[in-house]
Design an enzyme around this catalytic site. Structure first.
Site, PDB file in Angstrom:
ATOM      1  N   LYS A  22       0.857  -1.206   0.000  1.00 40.65           N
ATOM      2  CA  LYS A  22       0.000   0.000   0.000  1.00 40.65           C
ATOM      3  C   LYS A  22       0.887   1.247   0.000  1.00 40.65           C
ATOM      4  CE  LYS A  22      -1.760   1.359   4.057  1.00 40.65           C
ATOM      5  NZ  LYS A  22      -1.427   2.761   4.418  1.00 40.65           N
ATOM      6  N   ASN A  23       1.937   1.250   0.842  1.00 40.92           N
ATOM      7  CA  ASN A  23       2.723   2.468   1.043  1.00 40.92           C
ATOM      8  C   ASN A  23       3.737   2.731  -0.057  1.00 40.92           C
ATOM      9  OD1 ASN A  23       1.160   2.769   3.267  1.00 40.92           O
ATOM     10  ND2 ASN A  23       2.741   2.236   4.745  1.00 40.92           N
ATOM     11  N   ARG A  92      -5.614  10.236   4.124  1.00 44.77           N
ATOM     12  CA  ARG A  92      -4.347  10.859   4.533  1.00 44.77           C
ATOM     13  C   ARG A  92      -3.401  10.956   3.342  1.00 44.77           C
ATOM     14  NH1 ARG A  92      -1.114  13.836   7.629  1.00 44.77           N
ATOM     15  NH2 ARG A  92       1.025  13.294   7.178  1.00 44.77           N
ATOM     16  N   CYS A 116      -5.662  11.455  12.417  1.00 44.33           N
ATOM     17  CA  CYS A 116      -6.404  10.197  12.372  1.00 44.33           C
ATOM     18  C   CYS A 116      -6.215   9.583  13.753  1.00 44.33           C
ATOM     19  CB  CYS A 116      -5.854   9.293  11.281  1.00 44.33           C
ATOM     20  SG  CYS A 116      -4.148   8.865  11.592  1.00 44.33           S
ATOM     21  N   ARG A 121      -0.823  13.932  12.855  1.00 44.86           N
ATOM     22  CA  ARG A 121      -0.396  13.821  11.449  1.00 44.86           C
ATOM     23  C   ARG A 121      -0.217  15.215  10.816  1.00 44.86           C
ATOM     24  NH1 ARG A 121      -1.722   8.578   9.878  1.00 44.86           N
ATOM     25  NH2 ARG A 121       0.024   8.682   8.434  1.00 44.86           N
ATOM     26  N   PRO A 122       0.599  16.083  11.396  1.00 50.06           N
ATOM     27  CA  PRO A 122       0.831  17.404  10.796  1.00 50.06           C
ATOM     28  C   PRO A 122       1.510  17.282   9.421  1.00 50.06           C
ATOM     29  CG  PRO A 122       2.413  16.990  12.531  1.00 50.06           C
ATOM     30  CD  PRO A 122       1.431  15.858  12.587  1.00 50.06           C
ATOM     31  N   ILE A 123       1.544  18.375   8.676  1.00 53.84           N
ATOM     32  CA  ILE A 123       2.210  18.341   7.364  1.00 53.84           C
ATOM     33  C   ILE A 123       3.250  19.447   7.240  1.00 53.84           C
ATOM     34  CG2 ILE A 123       0.248  17.249   6.179  1.00 53.84           C
ATOM     35  CD1 ILE A 123      -0.335  20.084   5.013  1.00 53.84           C
ATOM     36  N   ASP A 124       3.723  19.936   8.394  1.00 53.77           N
ATOM     37  CA  ASP A 124       4.688  21.044   8.363  1.00 53.77           C
ATOM     38  C   ASP A 124       5.959  20.696   7.578  1.00 53.77           C
ATOM     39  OD1 ASP A 124       4.891  19.237  10.612  1.00 53.77           O
ATOM     40  OD2 ASP A 124       6.619  20.411  11.232  1.00 53.77           O
ATOM     41  N   LEU A 125       6.383  19.441   7.642  1.00 55.97           N
ATOM     42  CA  LEU A 125       7.618  19.058   6.931  1.00 55.97           C
ATOM     43  C   LEU A 125       7.379  19.045   5.414  1.00 55.97           C
ATOM     44  CD1 LEU A 125       8.820  16.174   9.278  1.00 55.97           C
ATOM     45  CD2 LEU A 125       9.566  18.556   9.268  1.00 55.97           C
ATOM     46  N   ASP A 305       4.492   0.404  11.984  1.00 58.05           N
ATOM     47  CA  ASP A 305       3.319  -0.293  11.437  1.00 58.05           C
ATOM     48  C   ASP A 305       3.245  -1.749  11.877  1.00 58.05           C
ATOM     49  OD1 ASP A 305       3.380   1.456   8.229  1.00 58.05           O
ATOM     50  OD2 ASP A 305       2.760   2.047  10.242  1.00 58.05           O
ATOM     51  N   ARG A 397      -8.403  -0.981   4.771  1.00 61.81           N
ATOM     52  CA  ARG A 397      -7.533   0.035   4.159  1.00 61.81           C
ATOM     53  C   ARG A 397      -6.178  -0.556   3.796  1.00 61.81           C
ATOM     54  NH1 ARG A 397      -6.067   4.129   7.799  1.00 61.81           N
ATOM     55  NH2 ARG A 397      -4.826   4.732   5.996  1.00 61.81           N
TER      56      ARG A 397
HETATM   57  C1  EPZ Z   1       3.849   6.795   6.182  1.00 65.09           C
HETATM   58  O1  EPZ Z   1       3.020   7.771   6.776  1.00 65.09           O
HETATM   59  C2  EPZ Z   1       2.987   5.554   6.066  1.00 65.09           C
HETATM   60  N1  EPZ Z   1       1.832   5.824   5.202  1.00 65.09           N
HETATM   61  C3  EPZ Z   1       2.521   5.114   7.454  1.00 65.09           C
HETATM   62  O2  EPZ Z   1       1.780   3.905   7.282  1.00 65.09           O
HETATM   63  C4  EPZ Z   1       3.751   4.833   8.316  1.00 65.09           C
HETATM   64  O3  EPZ Z   1       3.342   4.493   9.620  1.00 65.09           O
HETATM   65  C5  EPZ Z   1       4.636   6.087   8.366  1.00 65.09           C
HETATM   66  O4  EPZ Z   1       4.985   6.501   7.018  1.00 65.09           O
HETATM   67  C6  EPZ Z   1       5.918   5.852   9.141  1.00 65.09           C
HETATM   68  O5  EPZ Z   1       6.627   4.800   8.564  1.00 65.09           O
HETATM   69  C7  EPZ Z   1       2.008   5.841   3.865  1.00 65.09           C
HETATM   70  O6  EPZ Z   1       3.107   5.702   3.356  1.00 65.09           O
HETATM   71  C8  EPZ Z   1       0.760   6.036   3.041  1.00 65.09           C
HETATM   72  P1  EPZ Z   1       5.738  10.171   8.426  1.00 65.09           P
HETATM   73  P2  EPZ Z   1       3.513   9.308   6.845  1.00 65.09           P
HETATM   74  O7  EPZ Z   1       5.584  11.445   7.680  1.00 65.09           O
HETATM   75  O8  EPZ Z   1       4.270   9.661   5.635  1.00 65.09           O
HETATM   76  C9  EPZ Z   1       5.467  13.327  11.915  1.00 65.09           C
HETATM   77  C10 EPZ Z   1       0.054   2.367   7.701  1.00 65.09           C
HETATM   78  O9  EPZ Z   1      -0.413   1.800   8.701  1.00 65.09           O
HETATM   79  N2  EPZ Z   1       5.328  14.324  10.849  1.00 65.09           N
HETATM   80  O10 EPZ Z   1       6.979   9.377   8.265  1.00 65.09           O
HETATM   81  O11 EPZ Z   1       2.342  10.138   7.214  1.00 65.09           O
HETATM   82  C11 EPZ Z   1       4.238  12.435  12.010  1.00 65.09           C
HETATM   83  O12 EPZ Z   1       3.234  13.067  12.788  1.00 65.09           O
HETATM   84  C12 EPZ Z   1       0.408   3.839   7.736  1.00 65.09           C
HETATM   85  O13 EPZ Z   1       0.275   1.793   6.592  1.00 65.09           O
HETATM   86  C13 EPZ Z   1       5.386  15.665  11.186  1.00 65.09           C
HETATM   87  O14 EPZ Z   1       5.536  16.026  12.347  1.00 65.09           O
HETATM   88  O15 EPZ Z   1       4.497   9.215   8.098  1.00 65.09           O
HETATM   89  C14 EPZ Z   1       4.785  11.216  12.679  1.00 65.09           C
HETATM   90  O16 EPZ Z   1       4.863  11.449  14.069  1.00 65.09           O
HETATM   91  C15 EPZ Z   1       0.175   4.444   9.110  1.00 65.09           C
HETATM   92  N3  EPZ Z   1       5.240  16.596  10.182  1.00 65.09           N
HETATM   93  C16 EPZ Z   1       6.198  11.112  12.097  1.00 65.09           C
HETATM   94  O17 EPZ Z   1       6.511  12.407  11.581  1.00 65.09           O
HETATM   95  C17 EPZ Z   1       5.082  16.224   8.875  1.00 65.09           C
HETATM   96  O18 EPZ Z   1       4.990  17.125   8.005  1.00 65.09           O
HETATM   97  C18 EPZ Z   1       6.327  10.083  10.978  1.00 65.09           C
HETATM   98  O19 EPZ Z   1       5.443  10.456   9.964  1.00 65.09           O
HETATM   99  C19 EPZ Z   1       5.021  14.857   8.563  1.00 65.09           C
HETATM  100  C20 EPZ Z   1       5.154  13.916   9.556  1.00 65.09           C
END
Ligand code: EPZ
Length: 418
Positions: A22-23, A92, A116, A121-125, A305, A397
């Site tokens: 999926k990812n 998401r 969620c 799940r912020p998007i600041d990065l 995960d 999902r």
């Molecule tokens: C991806 O989510 C995966 N989803 C997630 O899988 C997975 O758990 C996660 O990476 C970590 O490996 C998909 O690829 C579709 P992150 P993503 O950005 O990209 C924080 C599943 O069960 N963060 O690496 O959203 C965030 O809050 C799902 O298959 C910020 O602070 O994960 C988290 O604490 C769940 N600001 C950490 O970073 C940002 O702009 C890791 O998030 C982005 C993220």
């Protein structure tokens, strides 16, 4: 509403081919916006998240169809750059479309995807990475409005190795003039699969899997066919089930080196693990031995995960385990549900302490998120009596049909109307 009913007691045995990840599929689908013509994605998993992404991309004007297990995406008619509010709010991974839409249309409008059940799940990065390339971004009333007419290559420094931010920046940088280097990138295998897909489209991208990815901005030269890599989390889920039930399960079509940290923990609790260039086989002990500590980290550390599934495993293991969830701030909702089954744990913030019991008790429980739901199904496999899992839409999902997969491994399990 559907529920999953599972009867405990039967050890899992047999073998399964691992479905596409999926990812990997979701960002690659988004990246297909940048193709010159139709792309064909073999092994694309039939998940609700994929179906929702198809709906989103059709709203942009893409022509998409299934051809057996190949998903064909033709982006040539795409011309809209505003994502439908409701859908982009619920999905998401709609955020993955920001980078490709800016690269293709020089515009992108999306609803803030919001949190969620596993965290804010912020998007600041994502936003700071796109701004580093020259994207003008306004965020107001929950809407993100991006304009990117003249993107320039840049050095982008991610404060945290975010998977999604790495992927969004990679895709946006394709339209930037000159070279971009993204530093402190996530190193998940799904990012290498996105890189390979982009390379097949003729783009110059390298370094995925390391902590720096290099992109040279250019026009797309071609289209391609691509097979989505296997889903290491689905594979890990079913191998965890073998460990919990004293079973013997082989997952085929998976690269064992992508599951190193999970295999290490399976061995720690007494499993015999055999692996070859494209399979992993796990034979579980009668009862899993003690796992002292599981700490989730960005890849190649133990994957967040797989945390819920190992929470269920530790709930039936010998001894006392501690889990530290370092990636998401609210990913223990399965603890209370496992307690209804007789699980013994204490959760405080990111730390959970679990005392294993030999057998859980069947009960009616609720899935609050995708992996927590899978963990409850696994727990039902090692419970006295029947367990009913509600909230199956979360599980769908990430698992095309978890009950069929587990039934093929000998589980007594079915989906019913609850
Ligand atoms: C991806 O989510 C995966 N989803 C997630 O899988 C997975 O758990 C996660 O990476 C970590 O490996 C998909 O690829 C579709 P992150 P993503 O950005 O990209 C924080 C599943 O069960 N963060 O690496 O959203 C965030 O809050 C799902 O298959 C910020 O602070 O994960 C988290 O604490 C769940 N600001 C950490 O970073 C940002 O702009 C890791 O998030 C982005 C993220």
């Amino acid at each position: 509403m559907s529920v999953i009913k599972v009867a405990g007691g039967a050890p899992l045995h047999g073998e399964l081919y691992v479905p596409g990840a999926k990812n990997a599929a979701l960002p690659i689908m988004a990246a297909s916006l940048l193709s010159k013509g139709p792309v064909r994605l073999a092994g694309c998993p039939r998940l609700s998240d994929v179906k929702n992404m198809i709906t989103l991309m059709r709203a942009l004007g893409c022509v998409i169809r299934w051809d057996d297990d190949v998903l064909e995406i033709d982006p040539r008619q795409a011309q809209f750059y505003e994502l439908p509010e409701q859908l982009s709010k619920t999905l998401r991974s709609s955020i993955f479309l920001l980078g490709p839409m800016v690269a293709r249309f020089k515009r992108a409008v999306a609803t803030f995807p919001g949190g969620c059940d596993i965290g804010l799940r912020p998007i600041d990065l994502h936003v700071s990475a796109l701004r580093a390339l020259g994207v003008k971004i306004e965020e107001e009333h929950g809407v993100i409005n991006c304009r990117g007419a003249n993107l320039k290559g840049a050095h982008i420094y991610l404060d945290y190795p975010s998977v999604g931010a790495t992927e969004n920046a990679m895709m946006a940088a394709l339209a930037a003039k000159g070279d971009t280097v993204i530093h402190n990138t996530a190193r998940e295998p799904e990012i290498a699969d996105l890189q390979l897909f982009l390379q097949k489209l003729g783009y110059t991208v390298r370094g995925a899997g390391s902590s720096a990815v290099h992109i040279t901005g250019s026009k797309c030269a071609q289209t391609c066919e691509h097979r989505i890599i296997a889903d290491r989390i689905v594979a890990g889920t079913y191998l965890c089930g073998a460990a919990m039930t004293g079973g013997d399960v082989t997952m085929r079509g998976i690269a064992p080196e992508q599951m190193g940290s999970v295999i290490g923990k399976l061995r720690e609790c007494g499993c015999t693990v055999r692996q070859g260039d494209a399979y992993v086989r796990v034979r579980g002990p009668k009862r899993p031995g003690e796992i002292k500590r599981v700490e989730t980290m960005p890849y190649p550390g133990f994957p967040t995960d797989m945390q819920a599934q190992f929470f269920a495993l530790c709930s039936v293991a010998q001894g006392v385990s501690m889990i530290v969830e370092n990636v998401f701030e609210n990913r223990y909702r399965h603890a209370a549900e496992l307690a209804r089954m007789g699980g013994v744990s204490a959760v405080n913030g990111r730390i959970a302490v679990i005392r294993g019991v030999d057998r859980l008790m069947g009960a009616s429980v609720t899935a609050w998120d995708l992996r927590g739901g899978a963990a409850l199904v696994l727990a039902g496999l090692r419970a006295e009596g029947e367990t009913t899992v509600c909230g199956v839409r979360h599980i769908d999902r990430g698992y095309a049909c978890i009950e069929d997969d587990l039934k093929s491994l000998g589980a007594q399990i079915c989906r019913a109307e609850g």
